[in-house]
Write a protein that holds these residues in place. Sequence first.
Motif, short mmCIF file in Angstrom:
data_model
loop_
_atom_site.label_atom_id
_atom_site.label_comp_id
_atom_site.label_asym_id
_atom_site.label_seq_id
_atom_site.Cartn_x
_atom_site.Cartn_y
_atom_site.Cartn_z
N CYS A 149 -6.04 13.00 5.37
CA CYS A 149 -6.76 11.94 4.66
C CYS A 149 -7.63 12.53 3.56
O CYS A 149 -7.68 12.01 2.43
N PHE B 79 -1.26 -5.73 7.12
CA PHE B 79 -1.23 -4.34 6.68
C PHE B 79 -0.23 -3.52 7.49
O PHE B 79 0.40 -2.62 6.95
N TYR B 83 2.59 -1.39 5.62
CA TYR B 83 2.80 0.05 5.78
C TYR B 83 4.20 0.34 6.32
O TYR B 83 4.91 1.20 5.82
N ILE B 131 -5.66 -6.99 0.20
CA ILE B 131 -7.05 -6.69 0.56
C ILE B 131 -7.90 -7.95 0.45
O ILE B 131 -8.67 -8.29 1.35
N LEU B 146 -10.70 0.77 -2.11
CA LEU B 146 -9.78 0.59 -0.98
C LEU B 146 -8.33 0.68 -1.46
O LEU B 146 -7.47 1.30 -0.81
N CYS B 149 -7.59 4.30 -1.83
CA CYS B 149 -7.47 4.99 -0.54
C CYS B 149 -6.13 4.70 0.09
O CYS B 149 -5.45 5.60 0.62
N ILE B 150 -5.71 3.46 0.03
CA ILE B 150 -4.42 3.08 0.61
C ILE B 150 -3.29 3.81 -0.12
O ILE B 150 -2.37 4.35 0.50
N LYS B 180 -7.30 3.00 10.06
CA LYS B 180 -8.09 3.65 9.01
C LYS B 180 -8.46 2.65 7.92
O LYS B 180 -9.60 2.63 7.43
N THR B 181 -7.49 1.84 7.54
CA THR B 181 -7.74 0.84 6.49
C THR B 181 -8.85 -0.11 6.91
O THR B 181 -9.78 -0.40 6.15
N ASN B 182 -8.77 -0.59 8.15
CA ASN B 182 -9.81 -1.50 8.67
C ASN B 182 -11.18 -0.84 8.66
O ASN B 182 -12.17 -1.46 8.26
N ALA B 185 -12.42 -0.60 5.12
CA ALA B 185 -12.72 -1.92 4.55
C ALA B 185 -14.03 -2.48 5.10
O ALA B 185 -14.84 -3.04 4.36
#
Lengths: 277, 277
Positions: A149, B79, B83, B131, B146, B149-150, B180-182, B185
Amino acid sequence: MNKKQLIMEKSLELFAKQGFEATSIQQITDYCSISKGAFYLSFKSKDELILALIDHFMIQFTADADYVVTNTEDDEKLFYEFYYSTFHSFQKHSDFTKVLMKEQTHSFNKDFIIKMRAYDKLFEKTILSMIERVYGEEVEHTKYDLVYCIKGFISIYSQLFLLQKAPVDLNLLSRSLVEKTNLLARHTTIPFISQEMIQIGNEPLNEEVTKEQILDIMEQKIEEIEESIEKESLILLKQHLIEPTLSQAIVKGLLENIRNHPHCKWISYLLRGYYKF
Amino acid sequence: MNKKQLIMEKSLELFAKQGFEATSIQQITDYCSISKGAFYLSFKSKDELILALIDHFMIQFTADADYVVTNTEDDEKLFYEFYYSTFHSFQKHSDFTKVLMKEQTHSFNKDFIIKMRAYDKLFEKTILSMIERVYGEEVEHTKYDLVYCIKGFISIYSQLFLLQKAPVDLNLLSRSLVEKTNLLARHTTIPFISQEMIQIGNEPLNEEVTKEQILDIMEQKIEEIEESIEKESLILLKQHLIEPTLSQAIVKGLLENIRNHPHCKWISYLLRGYYKF
DNA sequence: TTGACAATTGACCGATTGGTCATTATTATA
DNA sequence: TATAATAATGACCAATCGGTCAATTGTCAA
């Protein structure tokens, strides 16, 4: 001016604009105002020039990152210093960074790929050691994901700000990435990357470097650089390496003297490893 | 078999191994067992082949991602589906993904870069819409970060598993990235990227596509593909586009019929946009 | 001023490139 | 089968590539 340096500097500009393959030796020699033959007096081939460039800059990147990790005592500030220093290096050597972005896994040449992989592994190793130091047991199962990451953050934000013309607030960027890193480290529960998956430890550059190898490089560098504090320090360090006579404090000071000289960063890195500082 | 398709498929294999520049037309024609002249009957130049490949695959990636976003009702799963679908596409077309990795910003050709940037922007737009839908006001100030990052996650994990020979657990990977996304966010407080910084909206591919343009592409595709349900559906959709006669349900069904045909994904994407589904 | 030696030059080489086009093979039509 | 139309070929082209080397220029001790 040193021909070799001239060629490296000028060719890097062209590579950043056009890429390796697209830049001919003729273009390079024209841009340097030298003849084609003169190029081949400095480098045996185009590939050798490229490999020299990679070594020159990757050594600085690697050594810089390692220095920050070794010399930042406050764990709280470690990742901030790391991000800041990394992006600062990228910005400072933006031409080379652009070349890296362009070529990446690319470029069919086996030696090239092997070299880049080796430096990449060194970088990963540095990141991993930071993670273990700052978060410890807490991230035992997710630390490898965290490594990736962090690499992802660096890669994607570098891309963003290399395209940007306007100056970038590295302080803000670093702080925002530290926050993200902390979040992921402290709350991630689902690991994806296992240790076997990245098999750290099978790469050649991880081998212990011998005293003789370091001496060789030192002698070479002493030849290269002009009279200066750095050169004096280098000579003293060389003598100390052959027969230890100086106190640890003095050695540390001498290392500090040379660490910012572009030609000495690798030596500084190797010696820090050798003396286990 | 269609010459154009044959060349595209075979050349992609070579590009994945060697890169664009390093692959000569001679190699391609040899590998296809056709003559050099025959190549130039299908493509005006090497560049045109490359651009065709980019369009062919990026259209699929873009349309696939957009389809998932449009057709996943449960925000909780959005999401994950995104992914999973993205990595699945990458895996399915791993040769093309490898080429993308290799060349990236690379390749001096202006058209090439412009095209890739345009698709990249479309991809960013899709991510941003996800998002906004899932997190809403909550991420007002950090949503652009975000997005990046994604993109970083996808880029770095793709690199990892494209090098891996062993099959990858896409379910696990997707779940870990959703977590990770959650996290990012819901808890990120320090934004770095502002709206002005990425100026979404100034790229040509965002323009509204006209009915005539869609009709042109449809006619072209109807010529290309063989007799099948997809072809019938395409013809019906074309007639409906010229003069609407079908109910929305039927149109939706027809779109569903064609959406998995490699040649129809772009049309499906365009029509969904046109009818505001 | 000379002459030995090193540094530098750029015309030249064979190989390879993307692209062309007169020629030939194949197919469709009558 | 004869003829027109189309598809396919591969020898050929100019340009460019990385790399070489005989010839020229520069340097400096004798």
